[in-house]
Design an enzyme around this catalytic site. Structure first.
Site, PDB file in Angstrom:
ATOM      1  N   ASP A 165       0.864  -1.131  -0.386  1.00 13.38           N
ATOM      2  CA  ASP A 165      -0.112   0.049  -0.119  1.00 13.38           C
ATOM      3  C   ASP A 165       0.831   1.237   0.227  1.00 13.38           C
ATOM      4  O   ASP A 165       1.634   1.423   0.811  1.00 13.38           O
ATOM      5  CB  ASP A 165      -0.945  -0.055   1.130  1.00 13.38           C
ATOM      6  CG  ASP A 165      -1.596   1.339   1.415  1.00 13.38           C
ATOM      7  OD1 ASP A 165      -2.475   1.734   0.279  1.00 13.38           O
ATOM      8  OD2 ASP A 165      -2.079   1.867   2.399  1.00 13.38           O
ATOM      9  N   ASP A 223      -6.060   3.013  -3.920  1.00  8.44           N
ATOM     10  CA  ASP A 223      -5.998   2.833  -2.598  1.00  8.44           C
ATOM     11  C   ASP A 223      -7.413   2.509  -2.079  1.00  8.44           C
ATOM     12  O   ASP A 223      -7.947   1.890  -1.259  1.00  8.44           O
ATOM     13  CB  ASP A 223      -5.114   3.395  -1.677  1.00  8.44           C
ATOM     14  CG  ASP A 223      -5.394   4.817  -2.040  1.00  8.44           C
ATOM     15  OD1 ASP A 223      -5.989   5.388  -2.541  1.00  8.44           O
ATOM     16  OD2 ASP A 223      -4.136   5.717  -1.173  1.00  8.44           O
TER      17      ASP A 223
HETATM   18  P1  ADP Z   1      -1.203   7.225   3.954  1.00 11.65           P
HETATM   19  O1  ADP Z   1      -1.879   8.447   3.799  1.00 11.65           O
HETATM   20  O2  ADP Z   1       0.436   7.150   3.779  1.00 11.65           O
HETATM   21  O3  ADP Z   1      -1.956   6.039   3.521  1.00 11.65           O
HETATM   22  P2  ADP Z   1      -1.866   6.790   6.758  1.00 11.65           P
HETATM   23  O4  ADP Z   1      -3.194   6.236   6.428  1.00 11.65           O
HETATM   24  O5  ADP Z   1      -0.938   5.560   7.835  1.00 11.65           O
HETATM   25  O6  ADP Z   1      -0.883   7.039   5.624  1.00 11.65           O
HETATM   26  O7  ADP Z   1      -2.295   7.958   7.494  1.00 11.65           O
HETATM   27  C1  ADP Z   1      -1.363   8.868   7.781  1.00 11.65           C
HETATM   28  C2  ADP Z   1      -1.862  10.199   8.195  1.00 11.65           C
HETATM   29  O8  ADP Z   1      -2.607  10.253   9.062  1.00 11.65           O
HETATM   30  C3  ADP Z   1      -0.891  11.238   8.673  1.00 11.65           C
HETATM   31  O9  ADP Z   1      -1.247  12.448   8.119  1.00 11.65           O
HETATM   32  C4  ADP Z   1      -0.631  11.173  10.043  1.00 11.65           C
HETATM   33  O10 ADP Z   1      -0.595  12.373  10.700  1.00 11.65           O
HETATM   34  C5  ADP Z   1      -2.230  10.864  10.485  1.00 11.65           C
HETATM   35  N1  ADP Z   1      -2.432  10.009  11.532  1.00 11.65           N
HETATM   36  C6  ADP Z   1      -1.849   8.644  11.879  1.00 11.65           C
HETATM   37  N2  ADP Z   1      -2.369   8.538  13.015  1.00 11.65           N
HETATM   38  C7  ADP Z   1      -3.358   9.182  13.382  1.00 11.65           C
HETATM   39  C8  ADP Z   1      -4.423   9.222  14.598  1.00 11.65           C
HETATM   40  N3  ADP Z   1      -4.455   8.340  15.311  1.00 11.65           N
HETATM   41  N4  ADP Z   1      -5.153  10.099  14.439  1.00 11.65           N
HETATM   42  C9  ADP Z   1      -5.254  11.112  13.645  1.00 11.65           C
HETATM   43  N5  ADP Z   1      -4.223  11.139  12.661  1.00 11.65           N
HETATM   44  C10 ADP Z   1      -3.394  10.082  12.401  1.00 11.65           C
HETATM   45  C1  BMX Z   2      -5.483  11.514  -2.797  1.00 13.68           C
HETATM   46  C2  BMX Z   2      -5.244  10.754  -4.278  1.00 13.68           C
HETATM   47  C3  BMX Z   2      -6.103   9.410  -4.172  1.00 13.68           C
HETATM   48  C4  BMX Z   2      -6.043   8.733  -3.275  1.00 13.68           C
HETATM   49  C5  BMX Z   2      -6.190   9.533  -1.817  1.00 13.68           C
HETATM   50  C6  BMX Z   2      -5.861   8.770  -0.620  1.00 13.68           C
HETATM   51  C7  BMX Z   2      -3.022  10.615  -5.637  1.00 13.68           C
HETATM   52  C8  BMX Z   2      -1.656  10.423  -5.427  1.00 13.68           C
HETATM   53  N1  BMX Z   2      -3.698  10.406  -4.336  1.00 13.68           N
HETATM   54  O1  BMX Z   2      -6.694  12.186  -2.858  1.00 13.68           O
HETATM   55  O2  BMX Z   2      -5.892   8.746  -5.325  1.00 13.68           O
HETATM   56  O3  BMX Z   2      -6.991   7.501  -2.952  1.00 13.68           O
HETATM   57  O4  BMX Z   2      -5.375  10.711  -1.736  1.00 13.68           O
HETATM   58  O5  BMX Z   2      -4.656   8.428  -0.348  1.00 13.68           O
HETATM   59  O6  BMX Z   2      -3.490  11.244  -6.474  1.00 13.68           O
HETATM   60  P1  BMX Z   2      -3.989   8.481   1.140  1.00 13.68           P
HETATM   61  O7  BMX Z   2      -2.356   8.867   0.952  1.00 13.68           O
HETATM   62  O8  BMX Z   2      -4.553   9.275   2.098  1.00 13.68           O
HETATM   63  O9  BMX Z   2      -3.959   6.951   1.512  1.00 13.68           O
HETATM   64 MG    MG Z   3      -3.699   5.369   2.608  1.00 16.84          MG
END
Ligand code: ADP
Ligand code: BMX
Ligand code: MG
Ligand code: CA
Ligand code: ZN
Length: 344
Positions: A36, A140
């Protein structure tokens, strides 16, 4: 059989064959490698057919294409090695990533600034070349919807929508039991539903998107702004040093402790997300909305409230649930492998 015949055909007694044990064994051992890629994190996991995360690996998602691919392959190689010792047979690789994805080609067509150097990228070829395994790819949010359908609240639900909060906001739409991808693989980019004509700038280049109001990144930006103005700290929160990294978590804590500025930011976020979801209800009319990701529990009540206030009568009764899955995007990535490789 009468006695003489029994002697002539002296078969050993047939072992009673317990098919459920064999199925159990298959469900435990047949596995997928799931990846992911998000705005902050890069995760890899070994996932069993039952939807159990057997082992998970997390790193910060690198900022360049080269570093990212290198790290993906390194993490996958480690997972494949570990899988042998964990008695997991890897059937294939499922990739969940931010961006518009063509799943037939295994290509990321376009990404917002949330993931740099991630447009027009064939992600399937380098992974299948390195690991000699089949590779599936999807967005995703779409993967999160697949996970809910196979393992979560979406099981047996014909029409539902999921919203996943992370750094950004992802979405997935299941209509008549299938994902909607749209004409150019841009369907269900639910984070970019706009709820105002101007509003805050979004990472997609537009403004007023629900991602710009309610995502982890949006809340973090507001937390930082309040912190810089020395308005975030409240009694009971501990010492928030000036230079300390502030996140959405600090904002949520401050709001809980009665900081009215932090409360207002969360209220606006909840309202924007709620209005965005009302728009979704009026377009696809699902029977269920599933919220997942880091902020899901904070938004469930406000979203339900906004639906009550703003949705058309016929869309009022839809359910809003919080996901009970640990990692929907990873599980959905795995489900692409598990469903395709075992299909007859
Ligand atoms: P991604 O966006 O890379 O998929 P995540 O779903 O792990 O990553 O989310 C990361 C984001 O969530 C970051 O902005 C982080 O600051 C925030 N975050 C992580 N844990 C928490 C929490 N317990 N409550 C609120 N925000 C959080
Ligand atoms: C953005 C976009 C979406 C994605 C979403 C959640 C990009 C790279 N990302 O809106 O396609 O589904 O973020 O992503 O265009 P995450 O980083 O919160 O997991
Ligand atoms: Mg994500
Ligand atoms: Ca999506
Ligand atoms: Zn946007």
């Amino acid at each position: 059989l009468d006695e003489p015949l029994q002697k002539t055909f002296c078969f050993p007694p047939i072992r009673e064959w317990d098919i459920s044990q064999d199925i159990d064994h298959i469900l435990e051992t047949q596995s997928a490698l799931a990846i992911d890629l998000g705005g902050t994190n890069l995760r890899v996991a070994i996932v069993s057919m039952r939807g159990k995360i057997v082992k998970k690996y997390s790193q910060a998602n690198p900022k360049t294409y080269e570093a990212r691919i290198e790290l993906i392959l390194k993490m996958c190689a480690e997972a494949v090695f570990d899988a042998v010792h964990l008695n997991c047979r890897i059937l294939g690789v499922g990739v969940s990533t931010g961006g518009r994805v063509n799943p037939q080609e295994g290509v990321i067509l376009h990404s917002t600034k949330l993931i740099q150097e991630w447009s027009s990228i064939d992600i399937r070829t380098p992974i299948s070349d390195a690991l000699h395994l089949p590779v599936w790819v999807d967005n995703d949010g779409n993967c999160a919807a697949l996970a809910e359908k196979k393992f979560g609240h979406g099981k047996g639900v014909e029409n539902f929508v999921t919203i996943i909060t992370g750094t950004g906001i992802g979405g997935g739409i299941i209509q008549h039991n299938e994902l909607i991808h749209g004409s150019t693989f841009c369907a269900a980019e639910l984070g970019h539903i706009m709820v105002s004509l101007d509003g805050p700038e979004c990472m997609c280049g537009s403004r007023g998107c629900i991602e710009a109001y309610a995502s982890g990144m949006a809340l973090q930006k507001e937390a930082k702004r309040l912190h810089d103005e020395e308005l975030l700290e409240v009694e009971g929160m501990g010492d928030l040093k000036k230079a300390e990294f502030v996140s959405a978590i600090h904002l949520i804590n401050a709001a809980r402790l009665g900081n009215s500025k932090a409360e207002a930011v969360l209220r606006t976020g909840g309202m924007a997300l709620g209005v965005g979801i009302v728009n979704i209800l009026h377009v696809v009319n699902p029977s269920l909305v599933i919220l997942s990701g880091v902020l899901a529990t904070h938004y469930q009540a406000p979203v339900q409230q906004v639906i009550g206030q703003r949705a058309l009568t016929s869309a009022q009764r839809i359910q809003v649930l919080t996901s009970d899955l640990e990692e929907p995007a990873l599980l959905g990535a795995a489900s692409m492998v598990l469903d395709y490789t075992t299909r007859r």
